[in-house]
Design an enzyme around this catalytic site. Structure first.
Site, PDB file in Angstrom:
ATOM      1  N   CYS A  10     -11.883 -54.017 118.208  1.00  0.00           N
ATOM      2  CA  CYS A  10     -12.520 -53.207 117.165  1.00  0.00           C
ATOM      3  C   CYS A  10     -11.448 -52.290 116.568  1.00  0.00           C
ATOM      4  O   CYS A  10     -10.836 -51.491 117.265  1.00  0.00           O
ATOM      5  CB  CYS A  10     -13.677 -52.403 117.766  1.00  0.00           C
ATOM      6  SG  CYS A  10     -14.514 -51.355 116.555  1.00  0.00           S
ATOM      7  N   CYS A  46     -22.178 -39.830 108.285  1.00  0.00           N
ATOM      8  CA  CYS A  46     -23.439 -40.310 108.843  1.00  0.00           C
ATOM      9  C   CYS A  46     -23.836 -39.377 109.992  1.00  0.00           C
ATOM     10  O   CYS A  46     -23.012 -39.043 110.840  1.00  0.00           O
ATOM     11  CB  CYS A  46     -23.284 -41.743 109.369  1.00  0.00           C
ATOM     12  SG  CYS A  46     -22.781 -42.882 108.072  1.00  0.00           S
ATOM     13  N   CYS A  97     -23.204 -40.260 113.865  1.00  0.00           N
ATOM     14  CA  CYS A  97     -21.903 -40.808 114.259  1.00  0.00           C
ATOM     15  C   CYS A  97     -20.908 -39.725 114.631  1.00  0.00           C
ATOM     16  O   CYS A  97     -20.720 -38.758 113.895  1.00  0.00           O
ATOM     17  CB  CYS A  97     -21.343 -41.666 113.121  1.00  0.00           C
ATOM     18  SG  CYS A  97     -19.749 -42.409 113.498  1.00  0.00           S
ATOM     19  N   CYS A 121     -20.090 -48.129 119.657  1.00  0.00           N
ATOM     20  CA  CYS A 121     -20.296 -47.849 118.226  1.00  0.00           C
ATOM     21  C   CYS A 121     -20.655 -46.394 118.009  1.00  0.00           C
ATOM     22  O   CYS A 121     -21.554 -45.859 118.655  1.00  0.00           O
ATOM     23  CB  CYS A 121     -21.466 -48.664 117.670  1.00  0.00           C
ATOM     24  SG  CYS A 121     -21.307 -50.417 117.901  1.00  0.00           S
TER      25      CYS A 121
HETATM   26  N1  SAH Z   1     -17.829 -47.068 108.329  1.00  0.00           N
HETATM   27  C1  SAH Z   1     -18.210 -48.446 108.576  1.00  0.00           C
HETATM   28  C2  SAH Z   1     -17.499 -49.007 109.782  1.00  0.00           C
HETATM   29  C3  SAH Z   1     -17.949 -48.417 111.123  1.00  0.00           C
HETATM   30  S1  SAH Z   1     -18.932 -49.593 111.891  1.00  0.00           S
HETATM   31  C4  SAH Z   1     -19.724 -48.544 108.654  1.00  0.00           C
HETATM   32  O1  SAH Z   1     -20.375 -47.511 108.640  1.00  0.00           O
HETATM   33  O2  SAH Z   1     -20.267 -49.638 108.676  1.00  0.00           O
HETATM   34  C5  SAH Z   1     -19.707 -48.668 113.064  1.00  0.00           C
HETATM   35  C6  SAH Z   1     -21.172 -49.057 113.244  1.00  0.00           C
HETATM   36  O3  SAH Z   1     -21.704 -48.202 114.260  1.00  0.00           O
HETATM   37  C7  SAH Z   1     -22.002 -48.792 111.995  1.00  0.00           C
HETATM   38  O4  SAH Z   1     -22.919 -49.832 111.788  1.00  0.00           O
HETATM   39  C8  SAH Z   1     -22.741 -47.507 112.334  1.00  0.00           C
HETATM   40  O5  SAH Z   1     -23.975 -47.435 111.665  1.00  0.00           O
HETATM   41  C9  SAH Z   1     -22.893 -47.618 113.822  1.00  0.00           C
HETATM   42  N2  SAH Z   1     -23.001 -46.330 114.494  1.00  0.00           N
HETATM   43  C10 SAH Z   1     -22.507 -45.153 114.096  1.00  0.00           C
HETATM   44  N3  SAH Z   1     -22.813 -44.192 114.989  1.00  0.00           N
HETATM   45  C11 SAH Z   1     -23.520 -44.781 115.967  1.00  0.00           C
HETATM   46  C12 SAH Z   1     -24.101 -44.324 117.185  1.00  0.00           C
HETATM   47  N4  SAH Z   1     -24.012 -43.062 117.561  1.00  0.00           N
HETATM   48  N5  SAH Z   1     -24.734 -45.213 117.969  1.00  0.00           N
HETATM   49  C13 SAH Z   1     -24.796 -46.512 117.609  1.00  0.00           C
HETATM   50  N6  SAH Z   1     -24.247 -47.007 116.485  1.00  0.00           N
HETATM   51  C14 SAH Z   1     -23.624 -46.152 115.675  1.00  0.00           C
END
Ligand code: SAH
Length: 372
Positions: free
Chosen positions: A122, A133, A136, A352
């Site tokens: 990753c 977000c 996150c 994630c």
């Molecule tokens: N910025 C891009 C790439 C990051 S992908 C994007 O947002 O798609 C990371 C993934 O993890 C995204 O789908 C996001 O929604 C998810 N994510 C973010 N925070 C998270 C959390 N606390 N728990 C689970 N998934 C999460």
């Protein structure tokens, strides 16, 4: 090479030395003439690659790397033996027959003997992230800077080197789902993809990029000759909810986002993956699932459900397994393939939404883990 009076084939020798043989200094590129190597060194030309600052190993085998770049900035890259389903976007292997064949194939035992079946890396695209977000951890950093194409490839380089594996002999998938928003660093991201395909040797069918929904770049991405598969972070079933969870929805709302998805030129048998982070009592009800069904109607799509990975400062909680299953069932019944992404490395903040490149959280007590 031309400017140096060297033959054109030296270019590929140089690229092979850096990307395939992972030579760490110009002096060690034995395919180039000694005098030429000396000339390069005298000029101050060197091979740069990120340094492994820290390495956190999870009980599930996942490794979170803190990598340091030339200017001292750091980003995180995650090694997931066996992947987490995110690479295919659908819970299967990398979206081609290879993985399925592998499971029933005697080769599997051979790789098992060597302790290696397949793995997913990753990769981060920025130091921090600007998208904000609410669920996150990376968002808490803000964005420091873009990573260069070399730094994006360098992460893969460093992890392959540390794990002592090489594609294509070893089955490596890449997901651009680490820190940052790849589509806000679009040119470097695309350049890195080309290097990874052409020089490192990872097939584009083994790569997936995830975007929070930068609509104009989704259009651009569809026109790239070499491109990974597309995943879109949906995360909410209506505009009100999505704006609350992902403020960028004010600029690119669901209508614009899904219009871009509908126009996206899919390849044969390709689908768009929609990621959906489930937040207990917030966006994980059956009524939300039904709204998702309506949103995705007519799209060649699949849904990747991710139960929230917790973290300090994140004000949401992880839904119980039954709620996740109920949500999934609504999608399934409507004929939308839905998969629950396996959380990897939650105990070391590698899952994630948990990447934050800080030492303090790595040494903090592990969060209490809902069964997963
Ligand atoms: N910025 C891009 C790439 C990051 S992908 C994007 O947002 O798609 C990371 C993934 O993890 C995204 O789908 C996001 O929604 C998810 N994510 C973010 N925070 C998270 C959390 N606390 N728990 C689970 N998934 C999460």
């Amino acid at each position: 090479m031309e400017g140096e009076g060297e033959a054109g084939f030296r270019v590929q020798q140089l690229l092979d030395a850096i990307y395939r043989h992972r030579v760490e200094s110009v002096e060690h590129i034995s395919t180039l003439p000694q005098s030429f190597r000396e000339k390069l060194v005298a000029r101050g030309i060197s091979i740069g690659h990120p340094q492994v600052e820290k390495r956190f190993v999870s009980q599930d085998g996942t490794v979170r790397y803190l990598l340091k770049f030339g200017d001292g900035e750091t980003a995180e890259t995650v090694w997931m033996p066996e992947g987490d389903g995110g690479e295919a976007g659908d819970g299967t292997d990398a979206g081609d027959a290879a993985g399925a064949a592998e499971r029933g194939h005697p080769d599997r035992f051979r790789s098992a003997l060597h302790g290696f079946g397949r793995a997913t890396i990753c990769v981060s695209s920025q130091v921090g992230c600007a998208v904000d977000c609410q669920f996150c951890l990376t968002a808490l950093l803000g964005v420091k800077r873009n990573l260069t194409a070399g730094e994006i490839v360098g992460q893969v380089w460093a992890v392959l080197n540390d794990q002592k594996v090489s594609p294509p002999e070893n089955r490596i998938n890449l997901v651009f789902m680490g820190m940052g928003e790849p589509f806000l660093n679009y040119d470097n991201f695309i350049k890195a993809v080309r290097l990874l395909v052409q020089e490192v040797g990872v097939a584009e069918s083994r790569m997936t990029v995830s975007t929070a929904g930068i609509v104009p770049r989704i259009h651009d991405f569809g026109h790239e000759a070499i491109r990974p598969k597309l995943a879109i972070s949906l995360n909410a079933s209506n505009d009100e909810l999505r704006t609350r969870l992902m403020p960028l929805n004010r600029k690119w709302n669901l209508e614009k986002l899904l219009a871009a998805a509908r126009e996206f030129p899919l390849r044969n048998r390709e689908r768009i993956t929609f990621e959906y982070v489930l937040l207990d009592g917030v966006n994980d009800g059956k009524e939300n699932a039904s709204e998702v069904v309506e949103l995705l109607r007519g799209l060649r799509a699949k849904v990747n459900l991710i139960a929230l990975n917790p973290g300090p400062g994140i004000m949401f909680s992880t839904p119980a397994e039954e709620r996740v299953a109920a949500f999934r069932q609504v999608l399934d019944k409507a004929g939308i393939p839905a998969f629950v992404r396996r959380p990897r490395g939650r105990d070391i903040y590698a899952a994630c939404g948990q990447l934050k490149q800080t030492v303090e959280i790595a040494t903090a007590p592990a969060p209490s883990l809902p069964s997963a």
